[in-house]
Design a protein around this motif. Sequence first.
Motif, PDB file in Angstrom:
ATOM      1  N   VAL A 176       0.807  -1.260   0.108  1.00  0.00           N
ATOM      2  CA  VAL A 176       0.057   0.057  -0.076  1.00  0.00           C
ATOM      3  C   VAL A 176       1.063   1.262  -0.057  1.00  0.00           C
ATOM      4  O   VAL A 176       1.609   1.302   0.951  1.00  0.00           O
ATOM      5  CB  VAL A 176      -0.947   0.132   1.212  1.00  0.00           C
ATOM      6  N   CYS A 177       0.887   2.276  -0.790  1.00  0.00           N
ATOM      7  CA  CYS A 177       1.588   3.301  -1.030  1.00  0.00           C
ATOM      8  C   CYS A 177       1.165   4.144   0.254  1.00  0.00           C
ATOM      9  O   CYS A 177       0.014   4.456   0.427  1.00  0.00           O
ATOM     10  CB  CYS A 177       0.933   4.064  -2.324  1.00  0.00           C
TER      11      CYS A 177
ATOM     12  N   CYS B 218      -0.253   7.854  -1.303  1.00  0.00           N
ATOM     13  CA  CYS B 218      -1.907   8.025  -1.675  1.00  0.00           C
ATOM     14  C   CYS B 218      -2.697   6.824  -1.315  1.00  0.00           C
ATOM     15  O   CYS B 218      -4.059   6.992  -1.424  1.00  0.00           O
ATOM     16  CB  CYS B 218      -1.804   8.043  -3.175  1.00  0.00           C
TER      17      CYS B 218
ATOM     18  N   GLU C  12      -2.980   3.604  -2.374  1.00  0.00           N
ATOM     19  CA  GLU C  12      -3.255   3.006  -3.381  1.00  0.00           C
ATOM     20  C   GLU C  12      -2.609   1.582  -3.258  1.00  0.00           C
ATOM     21  O   GLU C  12      -1.390   1.744  -2.833  1.00  0.00           O
ATOM     22  CB  GLU C  12      -2.710   3.421  -4.782  1.00  0.00           C
ATOM     23  N   HIS C  13      -3.426   0.609  -3.423  1.00  0.00           N
ATOM     24  CA  HIS C  13      -2.951  -0.708  -3.095  1.00  0.00           C
ATOM     25  C   HIS C  13      -2.247  -1.371  -4.563  1.00  0.00           C
ATOM     26  O   HIS C  13      -2.962  -1.219  -5.654  1.00  0.00           O
ATOM     27  CB  HIS C  13      -3.923  -1.978  -2.913  1.00  0.00           C
ATOM     28  N   SER C  14      -1.259  -2.085  -4.469  1.00  0.00           N
ATOM     29  CA  SER C  14      -0.586  -2.566  -5.582  1.00  0.00           C
ATOM     30  C   SER C  14       0.143  -3.837  -5.246  1.00  0.00           C
ATOM     31  O   SER C  14       0.429  -4.237  -4.213  1.00  0.00           O
ATOM     32  CB  SER C  14       0.560  -1.559  -5.977  1.00  0.00           C
TER      33      SER C  14
ATOM     34  N   CYS D 119       5.346   3.599  -6.794  1.00  0.00           N
ATOM     35  CA  CYS D 119       3.748   3.360  -6.839  1.00  0.00           C
ATOM     36  C   CYS D 119       3.645   3.876  -8.346  1.00  0.00           C
ATOM     37  O   CYS D 119       3.644   4.898  -9.005  1.00  0.00           O
ATOM     38  CB  CYS D 119       2.911   4.647  -6.010  1.00  0.00           C
ATOM     39  N   ASN D 120       2.507   2.878  -9.000  1.00  0.00           N
ATOM     40  CA  ASN D 120       1.765   2.881 -10.231  1.00  0.00           C
ATOM     41  C   ASN D 120       1.155   4.027 -10.280  1.00  0.00           C
ATOM     42  O   ASN D 120       0.932   4.729 -11.561  1.00  0.00           O
ATOM     43  CB  ASN D 120       1.390   1.749 -10.738  1.00  0.00           C
ATOM     44  N   HIS D 121       0.544   4.588  -9.428  1.00  0.00           N
ATOM     45  CA  HIS D 121      -0.540   5.690  -9.369  1.00  0.00           C
ATOM     46  C   HIS D 121      -0.140   6.944  -9.275  1.00  0.00           C
ATOM     47  O   HIS D 121      -0.292   8.109  -9.943  1.00  0.00           O
ATOM     48  CB  HIS D 121      -1.627   5.468  -8.120  1.00  0.00           C
ATOM     49  N   CYS D 122       0.772   7.074  -8.358  1.00  0.00           N
ATOM     50  CA  CYS D 122       1.433   8.670  -7.908  1.00  0.00           C
ATOM     51  C   CYS D 122       2.649   8.743  -8.014  1.00  0.00           C
ATOM     52  O   CYS D 122       3.389   9.590  -8.169  1.00  0.00           O
ATOM     53  CB  CYS D 122       1.053   9.053  -6.693  1.00  0.00           C
TER      54      CYS D 122
END
Length: 72
Positions: A40-41, A44, A46-48, A61-64
């Motif tokens: 988990v980032c 942000c 976001e779970h990855s 993180c792929n999201h942020c």
Amino acid sequence: MEVDLGLSCPGCHEPWLRPTNLPGRYRCVNCLLRYELRSVCPNCGEHSTIVRMSKTATLACNHCGSSMLVQV
């Protein structure tokens, strides 16, 4: 010719972050801080899915785009 010294440490930003003998754990040989790769980032939330193999580990993180490493 540029030499790749390794991953950059989130603490001192020097390229001396190395995997330890524990999966998902890293230690900077410059500042000696220890880090753990999280799913988990911390920025942000976001779970990855993480791959803990040292050669293929995704540390951003792929999201942020922030670091998935948390200091231990």
